[in-house]
Design a protein around this motif. Sequence first.
Motif, PDB file in Angstrom:
ATOM      1  N   ALA A  39       0.832  -1.203   0.000  1.00  0.00           N
ATOM      2  CA  ALA A  39       0.000   0.000   0.000  1.00  0.00           C
ATOM      3  C   ALA A  39       0.869   1.256   0.000  1.00  0.00           C
ATOM      4  CB  ALA A  39      -0.941  -0.003   1.208  1.00  0.00           C
ATOM      5  N   ALA A  40       1.940   1.242   0.783  1.00  0.00           N
ATOM      6  CA  ALA A  40       2.862   2.382   0.807  1.00  0.00           C
ATOM      7  C   ALA A  40       3.496   2.578  -0.568  1.00  0.00           C
ATOM      8  CB  ALA A  40       3.931   2.171   1.876  1.00  0.00           C
ATOM      9  N   ALA A  41       3.900   1.488  -1.203  1.00  0.00           N
ATOM     10  CA  ALA A  41       4.490   1.569  -2.544  1.00  0.00           C
ATOM     11  C   ALA A  41       3.477   2.112  -3.545  1.00  0.00           C
ATOM     12  CB  ALA A  41       4.987   0.196  -2.981  1.00  0.00           C
ATOM     13  N   ASP A  42       2.243   1.655  -3.441  1.00  0.00           N
ATOM     14  CA  ASP A  42       1.197   2.146  -4.341  1.00  0.00           C
ATOM     15  C   ASP A  42       0.993   3.649  -4.169  1.00  0.00           C
ATOM     16  OD1 ASP A  42       0.858  -0.447  -5.255  1.00  0.00           O
ATOM     17  OD2 ASP A  42      -1.000  -0.796  -4.138  1.00  0.00           O
ATOM     18  N   LEU A  43       1.032   4.112  -2.923  1.00  0.00           N
ATOM     19  CA  LEU A  43       0.890   5.549  -2.666  1.00  0.00           C
ATOM     20  C   LEU A  43       2.045   6.331  -3.289  1.00  0.00           C
ATOM     21  CD1 LEU A  43      -0.322   5.531   1.047  1.00  0.00           C
ATOM     22  CD2 LEU A  43      -1.621   6.333  -0.942  1.00  0.00           C
ATOM     23  N   VAL A  44       3.254   5.849  -3.096  1.00  0.00           N
ATOM     24  CA  VAL A  44       4.436   6.514  -3.662  1.00  0.00           C
ATOM     25  C   VAL A  44       4.339   6.544  -5.184  1.00  0.00           C
ATOM     26  CG1 VAL A  44       6.930   6.222  -4.011  1.00  0.00           C
ATOM     27  CG2 VAL A  44       5.961   6.086  -1.698  1.00  0.00           C
ATOM     28  N   ASN A  45       3.959   5.418  -5.778  1.00  0.00           N
ATOM     29  CA  ASN A  45       3.819   5.355  -7.238  1.00  0.00           C
ATOM     30  C   ASN A  45       2.714   6.273  -7.747  1.00  0.00           C
ATOM     31  OD1 ASN A  45       4.646   1.832  -7.300  1.00  0.00           O
ATOM     32  ND2 ASN A  45       5.967   3.569  -7.682  1.00  0.00           N
ATOM     33  N   THR A  46       1.640   6.405  -6.980  1.00  0.00           N
ATOM     34  CA  THR A  46       0.545   7.302  -7.354  1.00  0.00           C
ATOM     35  C   THR A  46       1.035   8.739  -7.490  1.00  0.00           C
ATOM     36  OG1 THR A  46      -1.117   5.897  -6.312  1.00  0.00           O
ATOM     37  CG2 THR A  46      -1.717   8.190  -6.619  1.00  0.00           C
ATOM     38  N   ALA A 101      12.423   2.599  -4.662  1.00  0.00           N
ATOM     39  CA  ALA A 101      13.768   2.045  -4.834  1.00  0.00           C
ATOM     40  C   ALA A 101      13.883   0.666  -4.199  1.00  0.00           C
ATOM     41  CB  ALA A 101      14.799   2.979  -4.216  1.00  0.00           C
ATOM     42  N   GLY A 102      13.145   0.453  -3.110  1.00  0.00           N
ATOM     43  CA  GLY A 102      13.211  -0.814  -2.401  1.00  0.00           C
ATOM     44  C   GLY A 102      12.487  -0.720  -1.077  1.00  0.00           C
ATOM     45  N   PHE A 103      12.609  -1.793  -0.314  1.00  0.00           N
ATOM     46  CA  PHE A 103      11.939  -1.919   0.977  1.00  0.00           C
ATOM     47  C   PHE A 103      12.960  -2.364   2.017  1.00  0.00           C
ATOM     48  CE2 PHE A 103       8.945  -2.919  -2.378  1.00  0.00           C
ATOM     49  CZ  PHE A 103       7.804  -2.218  -2.028  1.00  0.00           C
ATOM     50  N   CYS A 104      12.785  -1.903   3.249  1.00  0.00           N
ATOM     51  CA  CYS A 104      13.686  -2.304   4.324  1.00  0.00           C
ATOM     52  C   CYS A 104      12.884  -2.510   5.609  1.00  0.00           C
ATOM     53  CB  CYS A 104      14.763  -1.244   4.533  1.00  0.00           C
ATOM     54  SG  CYS A 104      16.035  -1.719   5.723  1.00  0.00           S
ATOM     55  N   GLY A 149       4.970 -12.168   2.778  1.00  0.00           N
ATOM     56  CA  GLY A 149       5.246 -10.783   2.407  1.00  0.00           C
ATOM     57  C   GLY A 149       6.490 -10.599   1.561  1.00  0.00           C
ATOM     58  N   TYR A 150       7.539 -11.339   1.878  1.00  0.00           N
ATOM     59  CA  TYR A 150       8.777 -11.216   1.108  1.00  0.00           C
ATOM     60  C   TYR A 150       8.535 -11.589  -0.354  1.00  0.00           C
ATOM     61  CZ  TYR A 150      13.551 -11.802  -0.473  1.00  0.00           C
ATOM     62  OH  TYR A 150      14.722 -11.699  -1.187  1.00  0.00           O
ATOM     63  N   GLU A 151       7.856 -12.678  -0.562  1.00  0.00           N
ATOM     64  CA  GLU A 151       7.561 -13.127  -1.921  1.00  0.00           C
ATOM     65  C   GLU A 151       6.685 -12.107  -2.648  1.00  0.00           C
ATOM     66  OE1 GLU A 151       7.323 -15.019   0.861  1.00  0.00           O
ATOM     67  OE2 GLU A 151       9.036 -16.330   0.448  1.00  0.00           O
ATOM     68  N   ARG A 152       5.701 -11.582  -1.943  1.00  0.00           N
ATOM     69  CA  ARG A 152       4.792 -10.592  -2.533  1.00  0.00           C
ATOM     70  C   ARG A 152       5.555  -9.356  -3.001  1.00  0.00           C
ATOM     71  NH1 ARG A 152      -0.534  -8.204   0.536  1.00  0.00           N
ATOM     72  NH2 ARG A 152      -1.189  -6.756  -1.085  1.00  0.00           N
ATOM     73  N   LEU A 153       6.417  -8.830  -2.142  1.00  0.00           N
ATOM     74  CA  LEU A 153       7.160  -7.618  -2.496  1.00  0.00           C
ATOM     75  C   LEU A 153       8.236  -7.899  -3.541  1.00  0.00           C
ATOM     76  CD1 LEU A 153       7.531  -5.856   0.968  1.00  0.00           C
ATOM     77  CD2 LEU A 153       5.797  -5.475  -0.809  1.00  0.00           C
ATOM     78  N   SER A 154       8.837  -9.064  -3.488  1.00  0.00           N
ATOM     79  CA  SER A 154       9.869  -9.418  -4.474  1.00  0.00           C
ATOM     80  C   SER A 154       9.303  -9.433  -5.889  1.00  0.00           C
ATOM     81  CB  SER A 154      10.472 -10.784  -4.144  1.00  0.00           C
ATOM     82  OG  SER A 154      11.193 -10.717  -2.937  1.00  0.00           O
ATOM     83  N   LYS A 155       8.043  -9.773  -6.013  1.00  0.00           N
ATOM     84  CA  LYS A 155       7.397  -9.794  -7.332  1.00  0.00           C
ATOM     85  C   LYS A 155       7.296  -8.403  -7.949  1.00  0.00           C
ATOM     86  CE  LYS A 155       4.661 -13.926  -6.502  1.00  0.00           C
ATOM     87  NZ  LYS A 155       3.318 -14.467  -6.240  1.00  0.00           N
ATOM     88  N   LEU A 156       7.476  -7.371  -7.141  1.00  0.00           N
ATOM     89  CA  LEU A 156       7.427  -6.000  -7.653  1.00  0.00           C
ATOM     90  C   LEU A 156       8.722  -5.619  -8.367  1.00  0.00           C
ATOM     91  CD1 LEU A 156       5.762  -4.216  -4.594  1.00  0.00           C
ATOM     92  CD2 LEU A 156       4.658  -5.070  -6.676  1.00  0.00           C
ATOM     93  N   GLY A 157       9.727  -6.477  -8.264  1.00  0.00           N
ATOM     94  CA  GLY A 157      10.993  -6.210  -8.934  1.00  0.00           C
ATOM     95  C   GLY A 157      11.881  -5.220  -8.204  1.00  0.00           C
ATOM     96  N   LYS A 158      11.607  -5.001  -6.930  1.00  0.00           N
ATOM     97  CA  LYS A 158      12.416  -4.085  -6.114  1.00  0.00           C
ATOM     98  C   LYS A 158      13.159  -4.886  -5.058  1.00  0.00           C
ATOM     99  CE  LYS A 158      10.534  -0.672  -8.305  1.00  0.00           C
ATOM    100  NZ  LYS A 158      11.284   0.138  -9.247  1.00  0.00           N
ATOM    101  N   LYS A 159      14.269  -4.353  -4.590  1.00  0.00           N
ATOM    102  CA  LYS A 159      15.026  -5.037  -3.541  1.00  0.00           C
ATOM    103  C   LYS A 159      14.255  -4.985  -2.228  1.00  0.00           C
ATOM    104  CE  LYS A 159      19.509  -4.656  -5.527  1.00  0.00           C
ATOM    105  NZ  LYS A 159      20.254  -5.854  -5.568  1.00  0.00           N
ATOM    106  N   VAL A 160      14.293  -6.101  -1.510  1.00  0.00           N
ATOM    107  CA  VAL A 160      13.635  -6.208  -0.211  1.00  0.00           C
ATOM    108  C   VAL A 160      14.696  -6.620   0.804  1.00  0.00           C
ATOM    109  CG1 VAL A 160      11.806  -7.310   1.127  1.00  0.00           C
ATOM    110  CG2 VAL A 160      11.494  -6.933  -1.345  1.00  0.00           C
ATOM    111  N   PHE A 161      14.961  -5.733   1.760  1.00  0.00           N
ATOM    112  CA  PHE A 161      15.966  -5.981   2.788  1.00  0.00           C
ATOM    113  C   PHE A 161      15.278  -6.203   4.133  1.00  0.00           C
ATOM    114  CE2 PHE A 161      17.742  -3.074  -0.341  1.00  0.00           C
ATOM    115  CZ  PHE A 161      18.939  -3.682  -0.666  1.00  0.00           C
TER     116      PHE A 161
END
Length: 175
Positions: A132-139, A145-148, A158-170
Amino acid sequence: MRVDDLRQYIRDIPNFPTEGVIFRDITPLLKNPDAFATTVDLMAEAVSSLNVTAVAAVEARGFIWGGTLAYRLGVGFIPIRKPGKLPFEVVEKEFELEYGKDVLQIHKDAAGPGDSILIVDDVLATGGTAQAAADLVNTLGADVAGFCFLLRLGTMDGYERLSKLGKKVFYLLTV
């Protein structure tokens, strides 16, 4: 102090906020100056190659990590809040939580084209809040750039879900 040493400062609270949920209490980690500093240092090191222009974080515990990380990286901080907490015009997003639904908001002028935003929160569970935060930023026209995260709940996807966005997940620890 090493990353594995941080685990001792995470307290499990069963059945909070609802029955069947194990809440990961980070207040012991926050109370310990060495553990707190190590956490911020390790997060900053993990994301240092991303070249972000700002850090966005979700209230409330995300603000702890997002604010300190933004300071450490020398970039701005963008608060993402629940409805009615931001004083200016907002964009909002409804999303699914591990234990219900929620809504997040961001100021319309918080970011825009050319911005590269790191999204930070304390715990990665289903990934719904971070998505949801990523969607807001994209809007707003900015790039994520990624998630931490401090913690990743290993039993959640959650890791798998966010990884599908093609962004780094730390994340620092899996619990």
